[in-house]
Motif scaffolding. Structure first.
Motif, short mmCIF file in Angstrom:
data_model
loop_
_atom_site.label_atom_id
_atom_site.label_comp_id
_atom_site.label_asym_id
_atom_site.label_seq_id
_atom_site.Cartn_x
_atom_site.Cartn_y
_atom_site.Cartn_z
N UNK A 264 3.49 3.34 -13.73
CA UNK A 264 2.48 3.28 -12.67
C UNK A 264 1.27 4.12 -13.03
N UNK A 265 0.24 3.99 -12.19
CA UNK A 265 -0.96 4.79 -12.37
C UNK A 265 -0.84 6.13 -11.67
N UNK A 266 -1.86 6.94 -11.85
CA UNK A 266 -1.95 8.23 -11.18
C UNK A 266 -1.91 8.04 -9.66
N UNK A 267 -1.46 9.05 -8.93
CA UNK A 267 -1.35 8.93 -7.47
C UNK A 267 -2.70 8.74 -6.80
N UNK A 268 -3.82 8.98 -7.53
CA UNK A 268 -5.15 8.73 -6.99
C UNK A 268 -5.72 7.39 -7.43
N UNK A 269 -4.92 6.63 -8.14
CA UNK A 269 -5.35 5.29 -8.56
C UNK A 269 -5.12 4.30 -7.42
N UNK A 270 -6.17 3.61 -7.01
CA UNK A 270 -6.05 2.67 -5.89
C UNK A 270 -5.10 1.53 -6.24
N UNK A 271 -5.35 0.85 -7.36
CA UNK A 271 -4.51 -0.30 -7.73
C UNK A 271 -3.23 0.13 -8.43
N UNK A 272 -3.25 1.30 -9.06
CA UNK A 272 -2.08 1.75 -9.81
C UNK A 272 -1.05 2.48 -8.99
N UNK A 273 -1.42 2.89 -7.74
CA UNK A 273 -0.46 3.62 -6.91
C UNK A 273 -0.65 3.34 -5.42
N UNK A 274 -1.86 3.62 -4.89
CA UNK A 274 -2.05 3.64 -3.44
C UNK A 274 -1.77 2.28 -2.80
N UNK A 275 -2.38 1.21 -3.32
CA UNK A 275 -2.22 -0.11 -2.71
C UNK A 275 -0.79 -0.64 -2.87
N UNK A 276 -0.18 -0.59 -4.06
CA UNK A 276 1.23 -1.04 -4.14
C UNK A 276 2.15 -0.25 -3.22
N UNK A 277 1.92 1.04 -3.12
CA UNK A 277 2.76 1.86 -2.24
C UNK A 277 2.54 1.49 -0.77
N UNK A 278 1.25 1.34 -0.39
CA UNK A 278 0.92 1.12 1.02
C UNK A 278 1.18 -0.32 1.47
N UNK A 279 0.89 -1.29 0.60
CA UNK A 279 1.02 -2.69 1.00
C UNK A 279 2.41 -3.28 0.73
#
Length: 340
Positions: free
Chosen positions: A153-168
């Motif tokens: 995965x991407x860094x925890x501040x990466x929108x497509x690499x972490x935030x969106x997969x986690x949130x959506x």
């Protein structure tokens, strides 16, 4: 000559002599400021050298437009770029939406432009990649037993690499990324290579970088498939330090917005540069309000985490949720009040 007139002349001459060093110092300072390199920060897509080479034509044009040198800081991680911004080693930067939000909220930077998108161009989306020949072949197989799979995965501040997969995707299914068998954190190129080479089973990525990966690594890309795709994600943003002169901030914004818009040979050359930077439509003037959608994503992720976490009491959970609501309201008010 009257004594008073002679004394006055001697006083004025002495004052002029005293002023000369100060005037020379001021002029030298102005020249030094004008000649000082403007420092641009950017996250590399592949390697740092590749990223610097991609940006060299645009930054060369910017240097000529400003009449001062422009240097580039290309680092290997979100953390490195964040630390460079915190140290004051970056004057302006192209950042992912979450990193831009942190820079604006915490590091006295402001948004001046964003990558332009059009309804006729496929939206930038987060994706999950797996190998075609191996499990998990489907999203259901992945979600049914996340502890079986190795995640890149991407860094925890990466929108497509972490935030969106986690949130959506993951949190709505009650899955924290920590539940995977193992985690590898890397760039989008690195996560795709990890899955293609069998070092991970699933990777977070995005449509733009995966298309770039297809061009650079066709053999490895042929081994991969997309098993999930998100909704559109926020675009990358240019930010500049708020303590930079207002005239410089405006020059930067005007340069970015006009780049690639001219007709003729110069415009054609600039448009080729933009294609290499995966911004074929160029850049759009923006202000801090462009970060509202990212702030909403951040808020939703924090709230979902709080709701899914285990708490010693309902009161503790409610207190955490109240802090999240209060912080979000304050951030939204700040972003909406920012001047263009």
């Amino acid at each position: 000559m009257p004594p008073e007139a002679g004394a006055r002349r001697r006083f004025l001459a002495a004052a002029a002599l005293l002023a000369l060093p100060a005037a020379a110092s001021f002029a030298q300072s102005a020249r030094t400021e004008a000649a000082a390199s403007l420092r641009f920060g950017v996250l590399p897509v592949g390697g740092a050298v590749e990223s610097r080479e991609s940006w060299t034509p645009l930054l060369g044009d910017l240097s000529r437009a400003l009449g001062r040198p422009v240097s580039v800081l290309s680092v290997s991680s979100y953390e490195s770029l964040d630390q460079a911004i915190r140290r004051g080693d970056v004057d302006f930067a192209l950042l992912s939406a979450k990193l831009a939000l942190d820079a604006v909220a915490q590091q006295r930077m402001k948004v001046v432009a964003q990558v332009k998108r059009s309804a006729g161009v496929p939206a930038h989306r987060a994706v999950l990649l797996t190998r075609k020949a191996d499990s998990p072949r489907t999203l259901k197989e992945l979600l049914d037993a996340p502890e079986r799979w190795r995640l890149a995965r991407g860094d925890s501040r990466s929108v497509s690499g972490f935030i969106v997969p986690q949130q959506e995707l993951f949190l709505p299914h009650g899955i924290a990324m920590e539940r995977f068998r193992s985690e590898l954190v890397d760039t989008h190129q690195g996560t795709a290579l990890a899955v293609a080479n069998g070092d991970a089973d699933v990777a977070t990525n995005n449509t733009t970088d995966f298309e770039r990966f297809r061009l650079q690594f066709p053999v490895e890309a042929a081994r991969l498939q997309v098993i999930w795709e998100s909704g559109p994600t926020p675009p990358a943003l240019f930010v500049v330090r708020r303590d930079q002169p207002a005239t410089l901030q405006k020059q930067l914004q005007d340069f970015l917005v006009s780049y690639g818009q001219a007709r003729g040979a110069r415009g054609d050359a600039e448009r080729e540069v933009l294609k290499q930077l995966h911004a074929p439509l160029g850049y759009l003037a923006q202000d801090n309000s462009a970060l509202l959608s990212t702030a909403a994503l951040d808020y939703q992720l924090a709230r979902q985490r709080a709701l899914n976490a285990k708490w010693v009491s309902q009161e503790a959970r409610e207190a955490r949720l109240e802090r999240i609501e209060r912080s979000y309201a304050q951030l939204v008010a700040a972003l909406r009040g920012a001047a263009p």
